[in-house]
Enzyme design. Structure first.
Site, short mmCIF file in Angstrom:
data_model
loop_
_atom_site.label_atom_id
_atom_site.label_comp_id
_atom_site.label_asym_id
_atom_site.label_seq_id
_atom_site.Cartn_x
_atom_site.Cartn_y
_atom_site.Cartn_z
N ARG A 126 24.28 -1.68 8.33
CA ARG A 126 25.61 -1.04 8.30
C ARG A 126 25.55 0.19 9.19
O ARG A 126 24.51 0.55 9.69
CB ARG A 126 25.91 -0.58 6.88
CG ARG A 126 24.77 0.26 6.34
CD ARG A 126 25.11 0.99 5.07
NE ARG A 126 23.94 1.26 4.24
CZ ARG A 126 23.09 2.26 4.40
NH1 ARG A 126 23.24 3.12 5.37
NH2 ARG A 126 22.05 2.41 3.59
N VAL B 45 25.30 7.01 7.27
CA VAL B 45 25.91 8.34 7.12
C VAL B 45 25.57 9.22 8.33
O VAL B 45 26.43 9.87 8.90
CB VAL B 45 25.39 9.03 5.83
CG1 VAL B 45 25.89 10.46 5.75
CG2 VAL B 45 25.79 8.25 4.59
N ARG C 184 24.06 17.57 5.44
CA ARG C 184 24.99 16.94 4.49
C ARG C 184 25.48 18.01 3.52
O ARG C 184 24.69 18.65 2.84
CB ARG C 184 24.28 15.83 3.71
CG ARG C 184 23.81 14.70 4.58
CD ARG C 184 23.47 13.50 3.74
NE ARG C 184 22.87 12.46 4.56
CZ ARG C 184 22.72 11.20 4.16
NH1 ARG C 184 23.11 10.85 2.95
NH2 ARG C 184 22.16 10.31 4.95
N LYS D 106 0.87 -1.17 0.00
CA LYS D 106 0.00 0.00 0.00
C LYS D 106 0.91 1.23 0.00
O LYS D 106 1.94 1.25 0.68
CB LYS D 106 -0.85 -0.02 1.27
CG LYS D 106 -1.68 1.19 1.50
CD LYS D 106 -3.10 0.98 1.03
CE LYS D 106 -3.91 2.26 1.18
NZ LYS D 106 -5.09 2.24 0.29
N GLU E 98 12.42 -0.83 5.97
CA GLU E 98 13.54 -1.74 5.71
C GLU E 98 14.58 -1.60 6.82
O GLU E 98 14.50 -0.71 7.65
CB GLU E 98 14.19 -1.46 4.35
CG GLU E 98 14.80 -0.09 4.21
CD GLU E 98 15.48 0.10 2.85
OE1 GLU E 98 15.18 -0.63 1.91
OE2 GLU E 98 16.33 0.99 2.76
#
Lengths: 447, 164
Positions: A292, A295, A339, A201, A288
């Site tokens: 790792r 950043v 950033r 969805k 998800e």
């Protein structure tokens, strides 16, 4: 602790890992491409090895070259940083087979979380909310159509092996879905060598909230609170902060428990990040897991006082998480990361070149993670991230004021950077009130 | 952005002054003119630079300045010996461990003074337990072996000098 490790990365994250190693008394081996001979991580490491030409497929992504460099220098472990080989399960496996410790989770955990449809299934089994959608991979476009009718449009198709927006297609009705299916499947095949898709969805205008977790080999899993990462364009984060204006203590605790459950379901070890979508009605769903160091990890470091890279090294050599068992981890003050990319702030096109002048901001509550120095040439071959400016204040208001003055005091001559764009974001009234979601950056993208 | 004669004028101007480099950004384009060759910056720890630089040593500054590192020994003796334009350098195509012979008891593949055909085996570079035979990409006589047996080599490191 290890006596020597190899850092399979470049730029600011390689420098960040060297900093942690120096504090722990661990010797470092830098690897570099021919284009990166003058990169700061090569200068700062105790040893360096040239592993290939400029193209990253032949150097930083070259598994044989990286492992071989570790072998000839006598390194005991490999820190992959982020990007490049960091989420390559095969690499983690080969490193272990060669008697090297991979500083990260097991190959199985990387593989499980790398397959987005499998990850979705195992997370759902662990009782963590996922968006309505397919249970694992789709069998056909017909399968997709039946499911979409059940859960209601709009829906989004995603590549099982995916990431970074490729193999992703949005559909508002059956006709669009039929077209989207073959396009997304083709794209996924080309990008990842795997045409399988799954369906979810589609949530309109969600916030992107992620939780930092640490897990050790003794079975302890802790979360270190959230990072608000909704300020992004084309799935690339631009600015991150902690804590999120959208969470209260109750929701934070609930999402934190879910993040820990995700890590446990994957038998996860080392540092990882669980990403959630938070919709306007404050319901959250698993998106998800990134297997790792991220950043944006320093945002969490600033508000928790935990050195995440040091924890990674500790955990990798079998030690428990160093945070006291009784300590409740609550965000202290407010942190923002900007950033700084080598890119034109208007067109967002990359702007590589030579840095002629450089002056970094300092003063209270300011941290800069960077590999820049005056005279350094930013090569055109790699990621455009050249620095991360972080500010920490007693509250969000102070962090914003501090961020503005630090951005103004940041001087880079010779190339264009995203500093002007960051200043525009800070001045935005919606940003200042904390009222935004992942659609925020659309107003700054020139058509 | 600039007309041809305007460019010529700019280049002449920069060349006739002490200006080291001129950079102009205009109408979406970028122009850079470097003036008189700047004093070369020498990396610390590299071989002691010769006080007078001969012409072929001038390195064009590009994206990848080829500064010498620990792994690339300056082949001073060879170059100082005179015009060596016919000398070709074979560099390591991979990172690994350099072996001059197929096994510890065997004779080296090649020695200084040996003739080598293009395609002939020069040495082995081991990477991840794989023995990679390194072939010569030219024909000639071996004039120098840069690396000791069983030493680590980097990508691009000089292994042999071959005179054609």
């Amino acid at each position: 602790m290890f006596s020597k490790i190899l850092i399979a990365n470049r730029g600011e994250i390689a420098v960040r890992i060297i900093a942690a190693c120096r504090e722990l008394g661990v010797a470092t081996v830098a690897v570099h491409s021919e284009a990166d001979r003058d990169c700061l991580h090569v200068e700062l490491a105790d040893q360096s090895v040239c592993i290939g030409p400029a193209a990253s497929t032949d150097s930083y992504l070259n598994v044989t070259a990286v492992i071989s460099a570790a072998e000839i220098t006598g390194a005991e472990a490999i820190h992959p940083g982020y990007g490049f080989l960091a989420e390559n399960a095969r690499f983690a496996e080969i490193a272990e087979e060669c008697g090297l410790v991979f500083i990260g989770p097991s190959a199985e955990a990387i593989r499980l979380m790398g397959n987005k449809s499998e990850a979705r299934r195992s997370v759902a089994e662990a009782g963590v909310p996922v968006l309505p959608g397919s249970d694992g991979a789709l069998e056909s476009s017909r399968h997709a159509l039946i499911l979409a009718e059940e859960i209601g449009y709009p829906v989004i198709l995603k590549a099982s092996a995916g990431g970074g927006g490729r193999g992703m297609r949005l559909a508002w009705d059956g006709d669009e879905l039929r077209n989207a299916y073959s396009m997304a499947s083709n794209e996924a095949e080309k990008a990842f060598g795997d045409p399988t898709l799954y369906l979810e969805k589609f949530v309109q205008n969600p916030r992107h909230i992620e939780f930092q977790i640490l897990a050790d080999h003794q079975g302890r899993v802790v979360h270190l609170g959230e990072r608000e990462c909704s300020i992004q364009r084309r799935h690339q984060k631009i600015l991150e902060e902690a804590p999120s204006a959208a969470l209260d203590d109750e929701l934070r605790a609930e999402m934190g428990r879910a993040a820990v459950a995700v890590a446990r379901a994957a038998r996860y070890t080392n540092a990882g990040t669980v990403e959630f979508l938070l919709s306007e009605d404050r319901t959250f769903t698993f998106m998800e897991m990134n297997t790792r160091i991220q950043v944006e990890h320093p945002v969490t470091e600033l508000v928790t006082d935990v050195d995440l890279v040091r924890e990674q090294l500790n955990i990798a050599c079998g030690e428990p998480i160093s945070i006291a068992k009784r300590r409740q981890i609550r965000p202290r003050g407010h942190a923002i990361e900007f950033r700084i990319n080598a890119e034109d702030p208007d067109t967002l096109r990359p702007s590589p070149g030579r840095i002629t002048q450089l002056a970094l901001p300092g003063g209270p509550g300011v941290r800069v993670d960077t590999h820049l120095y005056s005279g350094y040439t930013v090569p055109p071959y790699y990621d455009s991230l050249i620095a991360k400016l972080l500010v920490h204040g007693k509250d969000r208001k102070e962090a914003i004021v501090r961020g503005r003055r630090a951005l103004e005091m940041f001087r880079i001559e010779g190339i264009k950077t995203s500093i002007p764009l960051q200043l525009r974001i800070l001045a935005d009234p919606d940003f200042q009130t904390g009222d935004f979601n992942t659609s925020f950056m659309e107003r700054y993208i020139s058509k | 952005m600039f007309k041809f004669d305007e460019l010529c004028e700019l280049i002449r101007l920069v060349g006739s002054t002490e200006v080291a480099s001129l950079e102009i950004e205009h109408a979406g384009g970028r122009l850079r003119i470097d003036g008189k060759a700047p004093v070369p910056v020498v990396n610390l720890g590299a071989a002691v630079p010769a006080p007078t630089m001969s012409a072929p040593q001038t390195v064009t500054t590009g994206a990848a300045p080829s500064g010498s590192t620990q792994g690339a020994p300056a082949a001073g003796s060879l170059e100082a010996a005179g015009a060596e334009e016919d000398v070709h350098y074979v560099v390591s195509p991979i990172v690994g461990t350099f072996y001059r012979a197929p096994n510890p008891d065997a004779e080296p593949y090649v020695k200084v003074g040996d003739a080598i055909e293009s395609g002939g085996t020069l040495c082995i570079v081991e990477a991840m337990k794989l023995m990679n035979e390194i072939e010569s990409d030219t024909s000639g006589t071996i004039v120098k072996v840069f690396v000791e047996n069983a030493q680590p080599v980097e990508f691009g490191e000089r292994l042999f000098a071959i005179r054609s």
